[in-house]
Design an enzyme around this catalytic site. Structure first.
Site, PDB file in Angstrom:
ATOM      1  N   ASN A   1       0.947  -1.141   0.072  1.00  0.00           N
ATOM      2  CA  ASN A   1       0.083   0.190   0.134  1.00  0.00           C
ATOM      3  C   ASN A   1       0.792   1.190  -0.204  1.00  0.00           C
ATOM      4  OD1 ASN A   1      -1.675   2.081   0.493  1.00  0.00           O
ATOM      5  ND2 ASN A   1      -2.870   1.073   2.149  1.00  0.00           N
TER       6      ASN A   1
ATOM      7  N   LYS B   1       3.215   0.733   3.191  1.00  0.00           N
ATOM      8  CA  LYS B   1       2.906  -0.420   4.106  1.00  0.00           C
ATOM      9  C   LYS B   1       2.886  -1.609   3.323  1.00  0.00           C
ATOM     10  CE  LYS B   1      -0.189   2.907   6.490  1.00  0.00           C
ATOM     11  NZ  LYS B   1      -1.480   3.291   7.200  1.00  0.00           N
TER      12      LYS B   1
ATOM     13  N   ARG C   1      -2.439  -1.980  -3.746  1.00  0.00           N
ATOM     14  CA  ARG C   1      -3.657  -1.233  -3.480  1.00  0.00           C
ATOM     15  C   ARG C   1      -3.673   0.004  -4.548  1.00  0.00           C
ATOM     16  NH1 ARG C   1      -4.933   3.434   0.069  1.00  0.00           N
ATOM     17  NH2 ARG C   1      -6.976   3.960   0.027  1.00  0.00           N
TER      18      ARG C   1
ATOM     19  N   HIS D   1     -11.667   4.492  -0.357  1.00  0.00           N
ATOM     20  CA  HIS D   1     -11.681   3.521   0.928  1.00  0.00           C
ATOM     21  C   HIS D   1     -12.784   2.140   0.417  1.00  0.00           C
ATOM     22  CE1 HIS D   1     -10.612   7.505   3.153  1.00  0.00           C
ATOM     23  NE2 HIS D   1      -9.563   6.647   2.799  1.00  0.00           N
TER      24      HIS D   1
ATOM     25  N   HIS E   1     -14.902   5.332   7.685  1.00  0.00           N
ATOM     26  CA  HIS E   1     -13.684   4.856   7.717  1.00  0.00           C
ATOM     27  C   HIS E   1     -12.769   6.449   8.144  1.00  0.00           C
ATOM     28  CE1 HIS E   1      -9.674   3.193   5.845  1.00  0.00           C
ATOM     29  NE2 HIS E   1      -9.477   4.412   5.853  1.00  0.00           N
TER      30      HIS E   1
ATOM     31  N   ARG F   1      -6.575  17.402   3.834  1.00  0.00           N
ATOM     32  CA  ARG F   1      -7.557  17.656   2.791  1.00  0.00           C
ATOM     33  C   ARG F   1      -8.768  18.475   3.352  1.00  0.00           C
ATOM     34  NH1 ARG F   1      -8.228  11.627   0.617  1.00  0.00           N
ATOM     35  NH2 ARG F   1      -5.968  11.259   0.863  1.00  0.00           N
TER      36      ARG F   1
ATOM     37  N   MET G   1      -4.649  13.443  14.587  1.00  0.00           N
ATOM     38  CA  MET G   1      -5.730  13.825  15.576  1.00  0.00           C
ATOM     39  C   MET G   1      -5.267  13.377  17.051  1.00  0.00           C
ATOM     40  SD  MET G   1      -8.632  14.935  15.970  1.00  0.00           S
ATOM     41  CE  MET G   1      -9.429  14.794  14.331  1.00  0.00           C
TER      42      MET G   1
ATOM     43  N   GLU H   1      -8.096  -4.166   5.261  1.00  0.00           N
ATOM     44  CA  GLU H   1      -8.176  -3.918   3.997  1.00  0.00           C
ATOM     45  C   GLU H   1      -7.409  -4.904   3.293  1.00  0.00           C
ATOM     46  OE1 GLU H   1      -8.450   0.749   3.038  1.00  0.00           O
ATOM     47  OE2 GLU H   1      -7.041   0.395   4.492  1.00  0.00           O
TER      48      GLU H   1
END
Length: 392
Positions: free
Chosen positions: A8, A15, A88, A177, A205, A238, A281, A380
């Site tokens: 990914n 990843k 991905r 996603h 998500h 974003r 966050m 995923e």
């Protein structure tokens, strides 16, 4: 035993996970972060251990070669055992509707779809080329995030532009996603022990990239993301939804080009732009505890935008059976999750404080709640393995 390596790839990280192909068991996982910087590092989780090594100034090709080197050194797999590599890919447009074996033509089409995911597809295509160079005899497959939304109802997929223009250029809401939202809906049906075809679900998500999906009878019904992954919720960097007139306004007032504005909306806005210091966050929560007003505003706006979409989709679906939280924020930010769900109580959505605090997969609403609220760590990569196996 045959194994599958999943990648990914992003602009500054990649990843990876290794699965046994037959039984779909994950063997190891890791990530190379901060590629092309003095602080590049690799993390590996294998056999219950976590290994972290600093690898300064690691480039893209060196990152891939390092992953393969570590996989061999730790005896996770030999190169002969890796029978398949899965990638991905964010945007598949209307061209790709399932996992697809990559050849020269497919790779070229992935590159040509960069307009639909300008921050993603070019990097993903580059990593595909690197793996083809390093493992030329291994079959490579692309799994597309957009596939889950390809049969979304036209009323939700089509923008209110001249219809001929939408058809000519393929302008529509593609959603992203999708690998995650598809997995979450199936896992919800398993946990509730009900047929997916009978359920109405809203999946959240929530991570650095964030999206909401409405799922009806096992199929995507609506998505907060659109033609690209930019619109919808306020995200890490974003902007999410904005008035498109702002693009021209900033071009006029700041002397910016269209590319400059798009870079601003994709890379310098969202949580980062509002807070002024971080897109993460976890950092926002820490500064909120110190009464930082802009951090508190960023957190408030993030929750508010999710609430708006959930309320809209709840009405659109005519009520729901379940709401699901996933992603880095949805899975790990316990207090934010509780505050978000509290804002949705008018819809019959509730959270059991003790279950929420336990932070484990499953139902986190009271037993008698009208709407089942679930916490499900998204997977995923497992969904990618399953999609690839369908077409092998």
């Amino acid at each position: 035993m045959a194994k599958i390596l999943l990648l990914n790839a992003g602009s500054s990280s990649v990843k990876w996970k290794v699965f046994e192909l037959t039984n779909e068991k994950m063997i190891a996982e890791g990530e190379v972060e901060r590629i092309n910087t003095p602080k590049a590092m690799i993390t590996i989780k294998y056999n219950g251990e976590k290994i972290v090594n600093n690898e300064p100034d690691l480039g893209y090709e060196a990152s891939v070669r390092l992953i393969l080197k570590k996989i061999q050194e730790l005896k996770i797999a030999t190169l002969d055992e890796i029978s398949t590599v899965g990638h991905r890919v964010v945007a598949g447009g209307r061209r790709f509707t399932k996992a697809t074996k990559i050849n020269a033509e497919v790779l070229e089409e992935i590159k040509n779809l960069k307009d639909f995911a300008p921050l993603h597809n070019p990097h993903e295509a580059h990593f595909i080329e690197l793996m083809q160079k390093i493992l030329p005899d291994v079959d490579q497959y692309a799994v597309f995030d957009s596939v889950f939304f390809t049969d979304m109802p036209e009323m939700n997929a089509i923008y209110s532009l001249p219809y001929e223009m939408s058809e000519k250029y393929g302008i529509r809401r593609y959603g992203e996603h999708g690998i995650s939202h598809g997995y979450l809906s199936k896992r919800t049906a398993e946990i509730l022990d009900r047929p997916l075809s009978e359920l109405k679900i809203i999946t959240l998500h929530l991570g650095s990239g964030a999206s909401v999906a409405a799922i009806k009878n096992g199929k995507a019904f609506d998505s907060s993301m659109g033609f690209t992954p930019l619109p919808g919720l306020t995200m890490g960097t974003r902007s999410g939804d904005i008035d498109p007139s702002i693009v021209q306004f900033l071009m006029d007032k700041e002397g910016m080009s269209a590319d400059d504005v798009m870079n601003l909306l994709n890379d310098k806005s969202g949580i980062l732009g509002i807070s002024g210091f971080s897109s993460d966050m976890r950092d926002i929560e820490a500064r909120c505890a110190q009464n930082d007003e802009r951090a508190a505003l960023a957190r408030e706006i993030f929750i508010n935008r999710v609430v708006k979409y959930v309320g809209s989709y709840y009405t659109e679906l005519g009520g729901i059976d379940a709401i699901v939280l996933a992603g880095g924020i949805g899975e790990h930010q316990i207090d934010l999750r509780a505050d978000l769900l509290k804002e949705l109580s008018i819809l019959g959505i509730q959270v059991d404080a003790q279950k929420n605090q336990a932070n484990q997969e499953g139902i986190i609403s009271p037993d008698d709640a009208k709407v089942k609220t679930l916490l499900i760590p998204t997977n995923e990569e497992l969904a990618m393995v399953q999609q690839i196996k369908k077409v092998l």
